[in-house]
Design a protein around this motif. Structure first.
Motif, PDB file in Angstrom:
ATOM      1  N   LEU A 385      64.088  45.832  25.701  1.00  0.00           N
ATOM      2  CA  LEU A 385      64.287  44.510  25.134  1.00  0.00           C
ATOM      3  C   LEU A 385      65.146  43.639  26.036  1.00  0.00           C
ATOM      4  O   LEU A 385      65.986  44.146  26.789  1.00  0.00           O
ATOM      5  CB  LEU A 385      64.967  44.621  23.759  1.00  0.00           C
ATOM      6  CG  LEU A 385      64.262  45.514  22.727  1.00  0.00           C
ATOM      7  CD1 LEU A 385      65.185  45.769  21.546  1.00  0.00           C
ATOM      8  CD2 LEU A 385      62.956  44.879  22.279  1.00  0.00           C
ATOM      9  N   CYS A 386      64.949  42.338  25.924  1.00  0.00           N
ATOM     10  CA  CYS A 386      65.691  41.378  26.733  1.00  0.00           C
ATOM     11  C   CYS A 386      66.109  40.209  25.842  1.00  0.00           C
ATOM     12  O   CYS A 386      65.258  39.567  25.213  1.00  0.00           O
ATOM     13  CB  CYS A 386      64.811  40.878  27.879  1.00  0.00           C
ATOM     14  SG  CYS A 386      65.520  39.554  28.859  1.00  0.00           S
ATOM     15  N   ALA A 387      67.405  39.951  25.759  1.00  0.00           N
ATOM     16  CA  ALA A 387      67.923  38.805  25.009  1.00  0.00           C
ATOM     17  C   ALA A 387      68.239  37.676  25.991  1.00  0.00           C
ATOM     18  O   ALA A 387      68.871  37.898  27.024  1.00  0.00           O
ATOM     19  CB  ALA A 387      69.173  39.200  24.233  1.00  0.00           C
ATOM     20  N   VAL A 388      67.782  36.477  25.657  1.00  0.00           N
ATOM     21  CA  VAL A 388      67.933  35.309  26.530  1.00  0.00           C
ATOM     22  C   VAL A 388      68.881  34.308  25.886  1.00  0.00           C
ATOM     23  O   VAL A 388      68.797  34.028  24.685  1.00  0.00           O
ATOM     24  CB  VAL A 388      66.557  34.655  26.789  1.00  0.00           C
ATOM     25  CG1 VAL A 388      66.713  33.383  27.625  1.00  0.00           C
ATOM     26  CG2 VAL A 388      65.629  35.646  27.485  1.00  0.00           C
ATOM     27  N   ASP A 389      69.774  33.771  26.697  1.00  0.00           N
ATOM     28  CA  ASP A 389      70.718  32.749  26.238  1.00  0.00           C
ATOM     29  C   ASP A 389      69.964  31.454  25.947  1.00  0.00           C
ATOM     30  O   ASP A 389      69.201  30.963  26.792  1.00  0.00           O
ATOM     31  CB  ASP A 389      71.764  32.518  27.332  1.00  0.00           C
ATOM     32  CG  ASP A 389      72.779  31.446  26.965  1.00  0.00           C
ATOM     33  OD1 ASP A 389      72.919  31.148  25.762  1.00  0.00           O
ATOM     34  OD2 ASP A 389      73.424  30.913  27.889  1.00  0.00           O
ATOM     35  N   VAL A 390      70.138  30.896  24.771  1.00  0.00           N
ATOM     36  CA  VAL A 390      69.473  29.636  24.424  1.00  0.00           C
ATOM     37  C   VAL A 390      70.443  28.469  24.332  1.00  0.00           C
ATOM     38  O   VAL A 390      70.023  27.317  24.137  1.00  0.00           O
ATOM     39  CB  VAL A 390      68.693  29.770  23.094  1.00  0.00           C
ATOM     40  CG1 VAL A 390      67.560  30.777  23.241  1.00  0.00           C
ATOM     41  CG2 VAL A 390      69.616  30.160  21.944  1.00  0.00           C
ATOM     42  N   VAL A 394      68.674  24.260  29.837  1.00  0.00           N
ATOM     43  CA  VAL A 394      67.289  24.651  30.093  1.00  0.00           C
ATOM     44  C   VAL A 394      66.537  24.930  28.794  1.00  0.00           C
ATOM     45  O   VAL A 394      65.378  24.525  28.622  1.00  0.00           O
ATOM     46  CB  VAL A 394      67.245  25.903  31.001  1.00  0.00           C
ATOM     47  CG1 VAL A 394      65.829  26.472  31.090  1.00  0.00           C
ATOM     48  CG2 VAL A 394      67.756  25.553  32.395  1.00  0.00           C
ATOM     49  N   MET A 395      67.188  25.606  27.853  1.00  0.00           N
ATOM     50  CA  MET A 395      66.510  26.065  26.640  1.00  0.00           C
ATOM     51  C   MET A 395      66.743  25.160  25.435  1.00  0.00           C
ATOM     52  O   MET A 395      66.160  25.378  24.373  1.00  0.00           O
ATOM     53  CB  MET A 395      66.982  27.478  26.302  1.00  0.00           C
ATOM     54  CG  MET A 395      66.779  28.496  27.420  1.00  0.00           C
ATOM     55  SD  MET A 395      65.037  28.757  27.831  1.00  0.00           S
ATOM     56  CE  MET A 395      64.491  29.685  26.388  1.00  0.00           C
ATOM     57  N   ALA A 396      67.569  24.141  25.582  1.00  0.00           N
ATOM     58  CA  ALA A 396      67.919  23.280  24.450  1.00  0.00           C
ATOM     59  C   ALA A 396      66.684  22.607  23.860  1.00  0.00           C
ATOM     60  O   ALA A 396      65.880  22.002  24.584  1.00  0.00           O
ATOM     61  CB  ALA A 396      68.926  22.218  24.886  1.00  0.00           C
ATOM     62  N   GLY A 397      66.513  22.728  22.559  1.00  0.00           N
ATOM     63  CA  GLY A 397      65.431  22.053  21.862  1.00  0.00           C
ATOM     64  C   GLY A 397      64.069  22.666  22.034  1.00  0.00           C
ATOM     65  O   GLY A 397      63.068  22.097  21.568  1.00  0.00           O
ATOM     66  N   ARG A 398      63.991  23.829  22.666  1.00  0.00           N
ATOM     67  CA  ARG A 398      62.692  24.442  22.916  1.00  0.00           C
ATOM     68  C   ARG A 398      62.342  25.425  21.801  1.00  0.00           C
ATOM     69  O   ARG A 398      63.201  26.100  21.238  1.00  0.00           O
ATOM     70  CB  ARG A 398      62.673  25.158  24.258  1.00  0.00           C
ATOM     71  CG  ARG A 398      62.995  24.281  25.459  1.00  0.00           C
ATOM     72  CD  ARG A 398      61.931  23.184  25.640  1.00  0.00           C
ATOM     73  NE  ARG A 398      62.176  22.394  26.839  1.00  0.00           N
ATOM     74  CZ  ARG A 398      62.612  21.144  26.840  1.00  0.00           C
ATOM     75  NH1 ARG A 398      62.887  20.547  25.695  1.00  0.00           N
ATOM     76  NH2 ARG A 398      62.779  20.480  27.966  1.00  0.00           N
ATOM     77  N   GLY A 399      61.041  25.534  21.528  1.00  0.00           N
ATOM     78  CA  GLY A 399      60.566  26.478  20.535  1.00  0.00           C
ATOM     79  C   GLY A 399      59.209  27.019  20.939  1.00  0.00           C
ATOM     80  O   GLY A 399      58.503  26.428  21.770  1.00  0.00           O
ATOM     81  N   GLY A 400      58.815  28.161  20.383  1.00  0.00           N
ATOM     82  CA  GLY A 400      57.511  28.747  20.673  1.00  0.00           C
ATOM     83  C   GLY A 400      57.317  29.003  22.159  1.00  0.00           C
ATOM     84  O   GLY A 400      58.249  29.389  22.875  1.00  0.00           O
ATOM     85  N   PHE A 409      59.828  28.310  34.408  1.00  0.00           N
ATOM     86  CA  PHE A 409      59.618  27.203  35.345  1.00  0.00           C
ATOM     87  C   PHE A 409      60.830  26.289  35.512  1.00  0.00           C
ATOM     88  O   PHE A 409      60.919  25.574  36.513  1.00  0.00           O
ATOM     89  CB  PHE A 409      58.398  26.383  34.907  1.00  0.00           C
ATOM     90  CG  PHE A 409      57.124  27.160  34.989  1.00  0.00           C
ATOM     91  CD1 PHE A 409      56.537  27.438  36.214  1.00  0.00           C
ATOM     92  CD2 PHE A 409      56.534  27.665  33.848  1.00  0.00           C
ATOM     93  CE1 PHE A 409      55.386  28.188  36.305  1.00  0.00           C
ATOM     94  CE2 PHE A 409      55.373  28.419  33.915  1.00  0.00           C
ATOM     95  CZ  PHE A 409      54.801  28.684  35.150  1.00  0.00           C
ATOM     96  N   ALA A 410      61.753  26.310  34.575  1.00  0.00           N
ATOM     97  CA  ALA A 410      62.949  25.478  34.713  1.00  0.00           C
ATOM     98  C   ALA A 410      64.222  26.294  34.734  1.00  0.00           C
ATOM     99  O   ALA A 410      65.293  25.767  35.043  1.00  0.00           O
ATOM    100  CB  ALA A 410      63.017  24.466  33.566  1.00  0.00           C
ATOM    101  N   GLY A 411      64.108  27.580  34.432  1.00  0.00           N
ATOM    102  CA  GLY A 411      65.293  28.424  34.310  1.00  0.00           C
ATOM    103  C   GLY A 411      65.445  29.391  35.460  1.00  0.00           C
ATOM    104  O   GLY A 411      64.920  29.198  36.559  1.00  0.00           O
ATOM    105  N   HIS A 412      66.157  30.475  35.169  1.00  0.00           N
ATOM    106  CA  HIS A 412      66.472  31.463  36.190  1.00  0.00           C
ATOM    107  C   HIS A 412      66.920  32.740  35.493  1.00  0.00           C
ATOM    108  O   HIS A 412      67.154  32.763  34.271  1.00  0.00           O
ATOM    109  CB  HIS A 412      67.574  30.950  37.122  1.00  0.00           C
ATOM    110  CG  HIS A 412      68.765  30.400  36.370  1.00  0.00           C
ATOM    111  ND1 HIS A 412      69.766  31.192  35.842  1.00  0.00           N
ATOM    112  CD2 HIS A 412      69.076  29.126  36.024  1.00  0.00           C
ATOM    113  CE1 HIS A 412      70.661  30.437  35.224  1.00  0.00           C
ATOM    114  NE2 HIS A 412      70.274  29.179  35.314  1.00  0.00           N
TER     115      HIS A 412
END
Length: 453
Positions: A385-390, A394-400, A409-412
Motif C-alpha cells: 500500500l501507498c499513502a499519498v499526501d493530499v 499539487v493535490m488541492a481540490g482534486r478528486g477521482g 503529471f504535476a507531482g513527484h
C-alpha cells in the motif's frame, strides 16, 4: 490487527471514500470497509503500491559516471555497456548488498512495494565462482531483509557473448553460467530467500544473444509455475544479429518458438514492427517498460499506441536505476508517445484518464511479472500500500482520476507519505525506517570503490 483509514482510496471497483483497511499479522489485507467511521492510522489518499518489475541494482552506483563524451564518434548503448563492464569489475559482495539496500530503500520511498531483481552479477572478477555459487543472490536477499521490500529474485542465465555462441568477453565473465551452473545457482538463490516471508523466485534467460534456443527452453522448464523474464528487441544491432543467426527478428522468433503467455515478461520491446506489436500483445505477456533508462540509453520509444489498441499488458521498472522515480517512469512513457505522435492524452480512454489507465496497467503488469499476490486493495492480497499526501498545492481540490493525474503529471515522489510492503510499515512520513544507516553504508561503499578504482 493493524487498522488504516483513508478519506479516499482506489479499490478494484473504483474510487471509494472513508475506507477502513484492516491488515492481518501475516501482512495480508484482512478486510476492506468503505463508508467507515475514522479509526486507526489516518490518511488522505490510499493507493495499491506497484511492483518495480525490472532492476539491476548494482548499476545504481554508476549513475552519473557515463555522461561525458567518450572516444567513439557517437556514444550509444554499446559504449555505455563498456563503461558498465569496467565498473562492475570492482564490486565485492559487500558492495552489492549496500548498493541493493539503497536501491530498495529508494524504491520504497518512491511508492513501489516490490523489487523484481533481474540479477546477473554472479561471480568473482575473472569469473571464478564464490564458494557459494549463489553468494551474490544471497546479498540481494540480505538487502531485502534489511529494507523490508517485497522481493522477486530472478537469477540470470548468461552463457554466450552472441548468437554465434562465442565466449563471453572480459567484461561479461562475472555473469557467465552453463546450464548446469545456472540450475545450481537458481537452487542457491531460492534457498537464500526462504527466510523472507513473502519473497518469490523466477528465472531470467538474459537475451536471445546470451542464451541459445535450447538454453532458453531449459530455463523455462526449471520453474514452470514461476515468472520468466527476457530482454527483447531493445537495440537495432541486437535485432540485426538475431535476424542473421535465426532468420527471424527477435519478437518473431519468440512468437514462433516460445508460445509466450502471461508467465512471460519481455523487457524494453523498443523496436517492434506493428505486426509484431499486435501479435505479442495478444499473447497476454507483459511488456516490461523502463522509460527513464530507455531514455538515458537512447534505446528508442515503445510502440505504446498499437500495444494499447490490442489491450496489451505492461508494467514499469527502473532498470539501470540511474533515477528511481515511479511518477517519472509513468510520465516519461506517456510523454514519449506524445512527442512521437504530436498528440495529448495518448493513454486516456472514455472510461479512465491518462494517469488512471497507466497506473492500473502498472499494477496489473507488475503483479504478473512479480508472480506476487498484490496489485489491489482487496482482502487476501499482500498489504502492499501507498499513502499519498493530499495537503499540498499539487493535490488541492482534486478528486477521482484527477488525483492520479495530478500526482503523475504535476507531482513527484516526495508526495508519497507512507508505504507498506507485505504489511510492513517501512516508509513513514516520506522516509524509510532505516534511511540514515542505509544511506551512510552506501556512501561508505562508494568511497571504498573510488579508492579501488
Amino acid at each position: 490487527m493493524t487498522v488504516l483509514w483513508a478519506e479516499r482510496a482506489l479499490l478494484p471497483e473504483g474510487w471509494a471514500e472513508n475506507i477502513r483497511v484492516t491488515l492481518s499479522p501475516e501482512g495480508r489485507i484482512a478486510e476492506v470497509t468503505p463508508d467507515a467511521a475514522p479509526e486507526g492510522q489516518r490518511f488522505g489518499l490510499l493507493l495499491p503500491a506497484m511492483a518495480n518489475l525490472h532492476s539491476h541494482a548494482f548499476q545504481r552506483a554508476m549513475a552519473g559516471l557515463s555522461e561525458a563524451k567518450g572516444p567513439e564518434p557517437r556514444d550509444t548503448f554499446w559504449t555505455w555497456r563498456q563503461i558498465m563492464y569496467r565498473f562492475l569489475d570492482h564490486l565485492t559482495p559487500e558492495d552489492v548488498e549496500a548498493i541493493a539496500a539503497l536501491v530498495q530503500m529508494e524504491m520504497l520511498e518512491a511508492g513501489y512495494a516490490t523489487n523484481v531483481e533481474f540479477h546477473y552479477l554472479h561471480h568473482q572478477p575473472g569469473g571464478a565462482h564464490y564458494d557459494n555459487i549463489g553468494e551474490m543472490s544471497a546479498r540481494i536477499a540480505a538487502a531485502a531483509a534489511r529494507t523490508g521490500i517485497g522481493l522477486t529474485l530472478l537469477p540470470v542465465h548468461y552463457q554466450f557473448g552472441g548468437c554465434d555462441r562465442r565466449g563471453l568477453g572480459a567484461g561479461q565473465v562475472r555473469f557467465g553460467t552453463t546450464p548446469e551452473d545456472f540450475a545450481r545457482l537458481l537452487d542457491s538463490a531460492e534457498a537464500a530467500i526462504r527466510g523472507l516471508p513473502d519473497a518469490g523466485i523466477g528465472v531470467a534467460p538474459h537475451s536471445l544473444r546470451a542464451v541459445s534456443p535450447e538454453g532458453l527452453a531449459f530455463c523455462a522448464a526449471l520453474r514452470p509455475d514461476r515468472p520468466i523474464h527476457l530482454h527483447l528487441a531493445e537495440q537495432v544491432p541486437e535485432i540485426e544479429e538475431v535476424s542473421a543467426a535465426y532468420g527471424l527478428r527477435p519478437v518473431e522468433w519468440v512468437l514462433e518458438n516460445c508460445a509466450p503467455d502471461a508467465r512471460w515478461t519481455f523487457i524494453h520491446l523498443t523496436h517492434m514492427t506493428e505486426d509484431e506489436t499486435r501479435r505479442l500483445a495478444r499473447t497476454g505477456a507483459v511488456a516490461g517498460l523502463c522509460p527513464i533508462t530507455e531514455s538515458s540509453l537512447g534505446d528508442g520509444i515503445f510502440n505504446g499506441t498499437v500495444w494499447a489498441a490490442e489491450k496489451g499488458r505492461l508494467g514499469f521498472g527502473s532498470d539501470s536505476n540511474i533515477r528511481i522515480s515511479l511518477t517519472e517512469e509513468l510520465r516519461t512513457l506517456e510523454y514519449s508517445q506524445r512527442l512521437r505522435d504530436r498528440a495529448r492524452a495518448i493513454y486516456a480512454t472514455r472510461e479512465g484518464s491518462t494517469g488512471r489507465v497507466i497506473y492500473d496497467a502498472g499494477l496489473d503488469g507488475g503483479r504478473t511479472a512479480a508472480g506476487r499476490e498484490t496489485g489491489a486493495i482487496a482482502p487476501g492480497l499482500w498489504a502492499d500500500l501507498c499513502a499519498v499526501d493530499v495537503d499540498n498545492p499539487v493535490m488541492a481540490g482534486r478528486g477521482g482520476d484527477e488525483m492520479l493525474d495530478s500526482l503523475i503529471f504535476a507531482g513527484h515522489d516526495g508526495l508519497v507519505r507512507d508505504v507498506w510492503s507485505g504489511g510492513r510499515h517501512v516508509v513513514r512520513e516520506g522516509r524509510h525506517m532505516d534511511h540514515d544507516r542505509i544511506t551512510g553504508d552506501y556512501i561508505a561503499c562508494i568511497r571504498r570503490l573510488q579508492e579501488r578504482m
